[in-house]
Design an enzyme around this catalytic site. Structure first.
Site, PDB file in Angstrom:
ATOM      1  CB  SER A 179       0.895  -4.069  12.823  1.00 15.58           C
ATOM      2  OG  SER A 179       0.763  -5.144  13.731  1.00 15.58           O
ATOM      3  CE  LYS A 180      -5.776  -4.899   8.457  1.00 14.96           C
ATOM      4  NZ  LYS A 180      -6.672  -3.802   8.733  1.00 14.96           N
TER       5      LYS A 180
END
Ligand code: GLU
Length: 420
Positions: free
Chosen positions: A201-202
């Protein structure tokens, strides 16, 4: 019969690493086998967001060279056909109406199984399968109905997708059986996790193809890296060109275990790819990236600066910070210049009359200067480097000075010395 595979993204945003990984494995399979790779957008409306996301996905695939066969298809265009098929199943007694929705009967007994090409035998007992809503009360077909209908319409022979979809597969097999459609083979790829073992994820860094592109990764290096997530050729070889991958890729060598996205390894590969380019290819890649990112720097100067940075930076995205001083005036950190006014003035006077003004002579004269001042070369060069390039870290100092030219170099030395 040559296989037909598809990449079926939901157009909800930028193309994520997990998505492009699935696309790549489908593409490799199709190209290796001489089959077809279809692109199907699983849109459920026609909003501007969907149009933009679809265009973004295609642009990311194009950038990586993952070309698809035939026209792109859109799920929404097949909604009517899906409804007709659901009504046919009702007429045939394989489905029924339930509070306005249409449900397909799942078997009450036994199990549903398939030989997954990555995971082997998978079997799901029927008690786990509820009768599947195929069309909602508002008339919209569900994913688990529309997707197999489309696989059937498109003649898909192999469904290669992420392991998140394993739980959908028994339902989709039952849908295809009810439709009287042939069953494709299924292959479920492992998930991709971040270095901390959590889903990518980010928080881990760049996660969309677009972000990697903006950060100056080189498409063939990213492609090579993505192929290594879950596939290996011989547990040793790590560098594979597109053509190598197409030639060597097989599903037999795809593993079911999750893969870890290792940013350091990608950076390493990216650096290897960039350094292996010819000077012309490197300059072209750099120019293309700078243009894309909106830099309007002089093309001739970029080409001349390229060989000075090729060995030193691992992504094209490092170029502006590393070599931006060729294009814009600099504001060195005063701490780097502290007490060096006289040295900079001396450097200025040495360089003022140097003929010809080339890196060799610049180097010779600055080394002599250091010696005269009783300084180690590194001590003397640090403030000069800071004055001229704005930083402690830069391409080769003498080559940089040659490229900047006499006038600009002297102006920067003056400006830096002026503060003392
Ligand atoms: N649209 C689905 C997704 O993006 C893909 C489904 C499939 O490959 O069957 O996850």
């Amino acid at each position: 019969m040559p296989p037909v595979v598809r990449f079926a993204p939901s157009p909800t945003g930028f193309l994520h690493i997990g998505g492009v990984h699935t696309a790549l494995f489908n593409w490799l399979y199709a190209r290796h086998e001489g089959g077809e790779f279809r692109l199907r957008i699983e849109n459920t409306d026609t909003s501007r967001e969907v149009a933009e996301a679809s265009e973004q996905i295609m642009e990311s695939l194009r950038w990586l060279g993952l070309d698809w066969d035939g026209e792109v298809t859109y799920q929404l265009d097949r909604m009517e056909r899906c409804k007709e098929e659901a009504e046919r199943l009702v007429a045939e007694g394989k489905a029924y109406e339930d509070e306005g929705a249409i449900r397909i009967r799942m078997p009450d007994e036994g199990s549903t199984s398939w030989e997954d090409l990555v995971r082997g035998h998978i079997e799901v007992p029927s008690e786990k399968l509820e009768d599947l809503v195929a069309v909602r009360a508002d008339g919209r077909p569900t994913y688990n109905f529309a997707s197999p209908v489309e696989d059937w319409l498109d003649g898909i022979t192999h469904v290669i997708r992420g392991e998140d979809h394993i739980s959908n597969t028994p339902k989709q097999i039952r849908v295809l059986e009810a439709l009287g459609a042939p069953l494709p083979e299924y292959a479920h790829l492992g998930n991709i996790y971040g270095p901390d073992g959590k889903k990518l994820s980010k928080r881990h860094g760049a996660v969309s193809v677009e972000e990697f592109r903006t950060a100056g990764y080189y498409a063939p290096a990213l492609l090579n890296y993505l192929a290594l997530l879950g596939w290996s050729y011989d547990d040793r070889t790590e560098i594979f060109s597109r053509d190598d991958l197409v030639r060597l890729f097989t599903l037999e060598r795809v593993g079911a275990s999750p893969a870890v996205f290792d940013y350091d390894k990608l950076n390493h590969l990216n650096g290897l790819y960039l350094r292996a380019l010819s000077p012309e290819e490197y300059a072209d890649a750099l120019l293309a990236w700078l243009r894309e990112q909106g830099y309007e720097w002089d093309e001739g100067l970029v080409k001349k600066a390229a060989p000075l940075v090729q060995e030193k930076i691992g992504t094209l995205g490092e170029f502006p910070a590393f070599a931006g001083f060729f294009f814009d005036r600099v504001a060195p950190d005063p701490a780097l210049l502290d007490g060096s006014g006289p040295l900079l003035a001396e450097a200025r006077s040495v360089l003022a009359d140097l003929e010809p003004f080339d890196s060799e002579r610049v180097e010779g004269s600055l080394r002599e200067l250091a010696e005269r001042q009783g300084l180690k070369p590194r001590q003397a060069f640090q403030p000069i480097r800071a004055a001229v390039t704005g930083s402690k870290i830069s391409p080769g100092l003498f080559e940089s000075i040659e490229l900047l030219g006499r006038e600009e170099t002297l102006a920067r030395l003056d400006a830096a010395a002026g503060g003392f």
